[in-house]
Design an enzyme around this catalytic site. Structure first.
Site, PDB file in Angstrom:
ATOM      1  N   HIS A  98      -9.189  -3.685  -2.836  1.00 44.95           N
ATOM      2  CA  HIS A  98      -8.454  -2.926  -1.903  1.00 44.95           C
ATOM      3  C   HIS A  98      -7.192  -3.869  -1.387  1.00 44.95           C
ATOM      4  O   HIS A  98      -7.562  -4.909  -1.101  1.00 44.95           O
ATOM      5  CB  HIS A  98      -9.176  -2.704  -0.335  1.00 44.95           C
ATOM      6  CG  HIS A  98     -10.707  -2.018  -0.446  1.00 44.95           C
ATOM      7  ND1 HIS A  98     -10.871  -0.912   0.070  1.00 44.95           N
ATOM      8  CD2 HIS A  98     -11.619  -2.376  -1.218  1.00 44.95           C
ATOM      9  CE1 HIS A  98     -12.158  -0.591  -0.292  1.00 44.95           C
ATOM     10  NE2 HIS A  98     -12.748  -1.464  -1.192  1.00 44.95           N
ATOM     11  N   ARG A 151      -8.508   4.705  14.205  1.00 43.98           N
ATOM     12  CA  ARG A 151      -9.851   4.279  14.485  1.00 43.98           C
ATOM     13  C   ARG A 151      -9.778   3.878  16.066  1.00 43.98           C
ATOM     14  O   ARG A 151      -8.786   3.525  16.779  1.00 43.98           O
ATOM     15  CB  ARG A 151      -9.368   2.595  13.944  1.00 43.98           C
ATOM     16  CG  ARG A 151      -9.779   2.515  12.333  1.00 43.98           C
ATOM     17  CD  ARG A 151      -9.637   1.351  11.785  1.00 43.98           C
ATOM     18  NE  ARG A 151      -9.286   1.278  10.545  1.00 43.98           N
ATOM     19  CZ  ARG A 151      -9.263   0.555   9.630  1.00 43.98           C
ATOM     20  NH1 ARG A 151      -8.947  -0.766  10.205  1.00 43.98           N
ATOM     21  NH2 ARG A 151      -9.084   0.370   8.202  1.00 43.98           N
ATOM     22  N   CYS A 195     -10.041   4.648   1.654  1.00 45.88           N
ATOM     23  CA  CYS A 195     -10.746   4.366   0.481  1.00 45.88           C
ATOM     24  C   CYS A 195     -11.686   5.544  -0.169  1.00 45.88           C
ATOM     25  O   CYS A 195     -11.622   5.918  -1.450  1.00 45.88           O
ATOM     26  CB  CYS A 195     -11.778   3.245   0.517  1.00 45.88           C
ATOM     27  SG  CYS A 195     -11.246   2.015   1.854  1.00 45.88           S
ATOM     28  N   ASP A 212      -1.359   1.466   1.574  1.00 44.58           N
ATOM     29  CA  ASP A 212      -2.926   1.211   1.100  1.00 44.58           C
ATOM     30  C   ASP A 212      -2.744   1.443  -0.454  1.00 44.58           C
ATOM     31  O   ASP A 212      -1.861   2.234  -0.924  1.00 44.58           O
ATOM     32  CB  ASP A 212      -3.749   2.046   1.863  1.00 44.58           C
ATOM     33  CG  ASP A 212      -5.128   1.745   1.893  1.00 44.58           C
ATOM     34  OD1 ASP A 212      -5.371   0.470   1.225  1.00 44.58           O
ATOM     35  OD2 ASP A 212      -5.958   2.481   2.171  1.00 44.58           O
ATOM     36  N   LYS A 258     -12.438 -11.733   0.605  1.00 43.30           N
ATOM     37  CA  LYS A 258     -11.094 -11.091   0.778  1.00 43.30           C
ATOM     38  C   LYS A 258      -9.919 -12.364   0.911  1.00 43.30           C
ATOM     39  O   LYS A 258     -10.466 -13.192   1.335  1.00 43.30           O
ATOM     40  CB  LYS A 258     -10.808 -10.056   1.889  1.00 43.30           C
ATOM     41  CG  LYS A 258     -11.231 -10.426   3.319  1.00 43.30           C
ATOM     42  CD  LYS A 258     -10.953  -9.367   4.134  1.00 43.30           C
ATOM     43  CE  LYS A 258     -11.207  -9.856   5.647  1.00 43.30           C
ATOM     44  NZ  LYS A 258     -10.799  -9.211   6.620  1.00 43.30           N
ATOM     45  N   HIS A 285      -5.530   1.116  -4.086  1.00 44.22           N
ATOM     46  CA  HIS A 285      -6.991   0.819  -4.619  1.00 44.22           C
ATOM     47  C   HIS A 285      -6.933   0.469  -5.931  1.00 44.22           C
ATOM     48  O   HIS A 285      -6.413   1.306  -6.749  1.00 44.22           O
ATOM     49  CB  HIS A 285      -8.225   1.685  -4.139  1.00 44.22           C
ATOM     50  CG  HIS A 285      -8.434   1.802  -2.712  1.00 44.22           C
ATOM     51  ND1 HIS A 285      -7.744   2.740  -1.934  1.00 44.22           N
ATOM     52  CD2 HIS A 285      -9.237   0.981  -1.858  1.00 44.22           C
ATOM     53  CE1 HIS A 285      -8.169   2.311  -0.668  1.00 44.22           C
ATOM     54  NE2 HIS A 285      -9.207   1.438  -0.747  1.00 44.22           N
ATOM     55  N   GLN A 335      -1.323   2.763   6.693  1.00 45.48           N
ATOM     56  CA  GLN A 335      -1.682   1.619   5.753  1.00 45.48           C
ATOM     57  C   GLN A 335      -0.788   1.892   4.599  1.00 45.48           C
ATOM     58  O   GLN A 335      -0.373   3.105   4.055  1.00 45.48           O
ATOM     59  CB  GLN A 335      -3.030   1.645   5.556  1.00 45.48           C
ATOM     60  CG  GLN A 335      -3.898   1.367   6.589  1.00 45.48           C
ATOM     61  CD  GLN A 335      -5.404   1.136   5.870  1.00 45.48           C
ATOM     62  OE1 GLN A 335      -5.940   2.117   5.290  1.00 45.48           O
ATOM     63  NE2 GLN A 335      -6.036   0.160   6.501  1.00 45.48           N
TER      64      GLN A 335
END
Length: 643
Positions: free
Chosen positions: A518, A365, A336, A385, A472, A387, A383
């Site tokens: 996200h 992580r 992000c 991913d 979410k 945004h 990810q």
RNA sequence: GCCCGUAUAGCGAAAUGGUAUCGCGCCAGUUUCGUAAACUGGAGAUUGAGGGUUCAAUUCCCUCUACGGGCUCCA
């Protein structure tokens, strides 16, 4: 109307008309027993009246085979297990012992660690106690009395539960020499429990809190007949066959290496092919939907995460910082902030919104070692991913677009078993987990709820599952052991944009702060591939299959033609392999079948002469004498349309 | 991280306080085959790593690493 004769736990017989309602049945049973919501028996078969009470549905007699009876039966089995443990290990203390989706467990506080051999002993004791057929009796008493009762027995877990209850009256259940605090209902006597299997032992914290003492949890399952138990155990074995770790190994998708480290998968050629195909596909889909792809580094300064507010929540699960020239750099745990930096660079006006930034971003992580699970939960992952930066008014529309994309893509790749979950905060229970004020959270949750409703698919709402920065919608599924997992997520971020100073100029020429959505359609590629493996057993649609075609020349004589066919397919971009090893055709077909290759192309004399191929599909269908060009154009069409 | 368990050839398994057996795979030879396993032979293991007990450890004990089932966690 025929009459059904039921035997109630207190031994009294009850006759009701088949098809009569619960209310009618209750009238006959009498209030006292109705309150107890008891189960009854019909010709020796277990009947559960309790779960029908709430719904006032038509009174139906059901054996254990129906869902309604299971819970009671398993709950009663957990009591029986506790009884057996109490007999074998005097002085043990019990936590809670509910029925679960499949079976039951009981949390036990015992200084001795139970071993698998102990489980067998307990099972045997249970059978013995079941045979004695103790009636299961309900005892009601005032809460104060019950506290005294359990206090005298040093059952401090029960005392703790009791002292937190609001009710004036509580109920206990007694069978033989065992008494437990319980709201019930239960089967009428221990003899009803016939086939029991204790499955495993694990640790679990009292009241689910890691600060509390860890108890030993024993899981088990039971059925009214041995046959049903055997069937269940067989089903469990079959599920193991679907394990993504097993299929991933068989199909040479990924592996782990002790020296590389826990939770850091190595992708083998077949796996990388799959990964790459998925990634390319997603990129095309996302670009069509207006996403802009970017590339950002996997490491950045600690300052970045202090500003986003992640450090206080997640410092412990980030890889330790690398210090260079007096500055701390972290391996990134999410993408992000990098995307926010790009937003700041490129977007100034409301006219540019919604602005969508996407990346197949690798993140790291430092998850707790005990949580690793194949490629479902790893420490390094990629990810899918993106945004999306929007105004509050645009949120619902954009979320609808995202959810629609989710459903379309899952359809294409063959993922079927999933559902939506609206994940909300719990400001009463755990206010420290969420930042910002309640009203803003509620407004955000409403936007998500609106979007979910517009999709028209059922969704459930769950408290205390939100991210720290906003509510979410999670896309949930189950792994082969029935455990719920999150595949993907659409998160509304109402906190971080302000914190990191994101802004644009609105239509009134005033600075405004965007809302960030996200979203990760596939979640992480790793986890998604795991679910694909489990749900499809590795039988991917052709476009996704690492190997799409195996060419099998009948014998050495036809190798040359086989090679020609093979090369022709490679030239056309089809992932074909040639298997001309010195093995029987049957043997090579079997191999291709085990590798889950969608098409086998068999060539022999007839094919070489007529310039055709014979096809065998993964499903076993055959088509002989197809012109090579036709096969190639058919398969290319199939791949293009992703059917 | 915590509780319980597991680690034997590339893979799946067996056995034992006196250095290990089988199947698949691999290699070689024979076979050249029409839709899910041809035949014969051979090679391949410091029994996860380190330490301890013992005349002797793969086996018993400890530590570590990885894996499995849970708990907790999951931005």
């Amino acid at each position: 109307m025929s009459l059904i004769k039921l035997t109630l736990p207190d031994g009294k017989a009850l006759q009701v008309e088949k098809g009569s309602t619960v209310l009618q049945a209750i009238e006959k049973i009498g209030t006292r027993l109705a309150q107890a919501a008891l189960s009854a028996s019909l010709d020796g078969k277990l009947v559960d009246l309790s779960t029908k009470l709430e719904k006032d549905a038509s009174f139906k007699v059901h054996t254990f085979a129906t869902i309604e009876g299971k819970e009671t039966y398993w709950h009663s089995t957990s009591h029986l297990m506790a009884y057996a443990i109490q007999e074998l290990f005097p002085g043990v203390k019990f936590g809670t012992g509910p029925a679960i989706e499949e079976g039951f467990y009981y949390d036990v506080d015992c200084s001795k660690s139970f071993t698998p051999e102990d489980l067998i002993k307990i099972e045997e004791k249970m059978k013995e106690l079941a045979k004695q057929n103790f009636p299961v009796k309900r005892i009601e008493m005032r809460r104060g009395e019950a506290i005294k009762f359990f206090d005298k027995r040093n059952d401090h877990y029960k005392v703790e539960i009791l002292s937190e209850l609001d009710e004036d009256m509580v109920s206990l259940y007694e069978e033989g020499k065992f008494i437990d605090l319980c709201t019930g209902p239960h089967v009428s006597s221990t003899g009803k429990i016939v086939a029991v299997k204790l499955l495993n032992i694990s640790g679990s914290y009292w009241r689910g809190d890691a600060k509390n003492k860890q108890l030993q949890r024993i899981y088990g399952i039971s059925f009214p007949t041995q046959k049903e138990l055997d069937e269940y155990l067989k089903l469990r074995e079959e599920r193991e066959q679907r394990d993504h770790r097993r299929i991933g190994k068989e199909m040479k998708i990924f592996t782990f290496n002790e020296d590389v480290g826990m939770g850091l998968p190595l992708w083998l050629p077949n796996g990388e092919q799959l990964f790459h195909t998925l990634q390319e596909y997603m990129r095309r889909e996302e670009e069509m939907a207006g996403y802009h792809y970017v590339r950002t580094p996997v490491i950045s300064k600690g300052k970045m995460y202090e500003r986003t507010g992640h450090i206080p929540y997640y410092a412990e699960s980030m890889y330790a910082p690398i210090e260079i020239e007096g500055e701390n750099y972290y391996l990134r745990p999410m993408n992000c902030p990098h995307h926010h930096a790009i937003f700041s660079e490129l977007v100034q006006s409301y006219k540019q919104l919604p602005y969508r930034i996407a990346e197949a971003g690798s993140v790291y992580r430092y998850e707790l070692s005990g949580t690793m699970n194949g490629i479902i939960r790893t420490r390094g992952f990629t990810q899918n991913d993106a945004h999306t930066y929007v105004t509050m008014n645009q949120v619902a529309d954009e979320v609808v677009r995202v959810l629609e994309m989710n459903m379309r893509i899952y359809e294409k790749v063959g993922l079927k078993n999933y559902w939506f979950r609206l994940s909300l905060p719990d400001f009463e229970g755990h206010p420290e987990k969420y930042s910002g004020n309640v009203e803003r959270w509620e407004a955000a949750a409403n936007e998500l709820r609106k979007a979910a409703q517009r999709i028209g698919k059922d969704f459930i709402e769950t408290k205390d599952e939100a991210a720290f920065y906003g509510p979410k919608i999670d896309i949930q599924s189950k792994n082969i052991r029935g455990k719920e997992e999150t595949i993907a997520t659409v998160q509304l971020d109402i906190m971080v944009p302000k914190r990191v100073g994101l802004n644009y100029t609105d239509e009134n020429d005033k600075p405004a702060i965007p809302v960030v959505i996200h979203r990760a359609i596939l979640g992480s590629y790793e986890r998604f591939i795991a679910f694909l493996l489990e749900q499809t057993m590795g039988k991917f649609p052709t476009w996704l299959s690492p190997i799409q075609v195996k060419v099998l020349p009948l014998s050495e004589k036809f190798r040359e033609y086989g090679e020609k066919v093979w090369m022709e397919m490679r030239k056309n971009g089809i992932r074909a392999e040639l298997d001309s090893t010195d093995q029987t055709l049957n043997y090579r077909i079997r191999n291709a079948q085990l590798e889950k290759v969608p098409y086998m192309v068999i060539v022999g004399e007839k094919e070489a002469e007529a310039k055709t191929v014979s096809i065998r599909t993964r499903e076993g269908k055959q088509e002989n004498g197809m012109p090579l060009e036709k096969f190639i154009s058919d398969i290319l069409n199939e791949i293009k349309n992703k059917e």
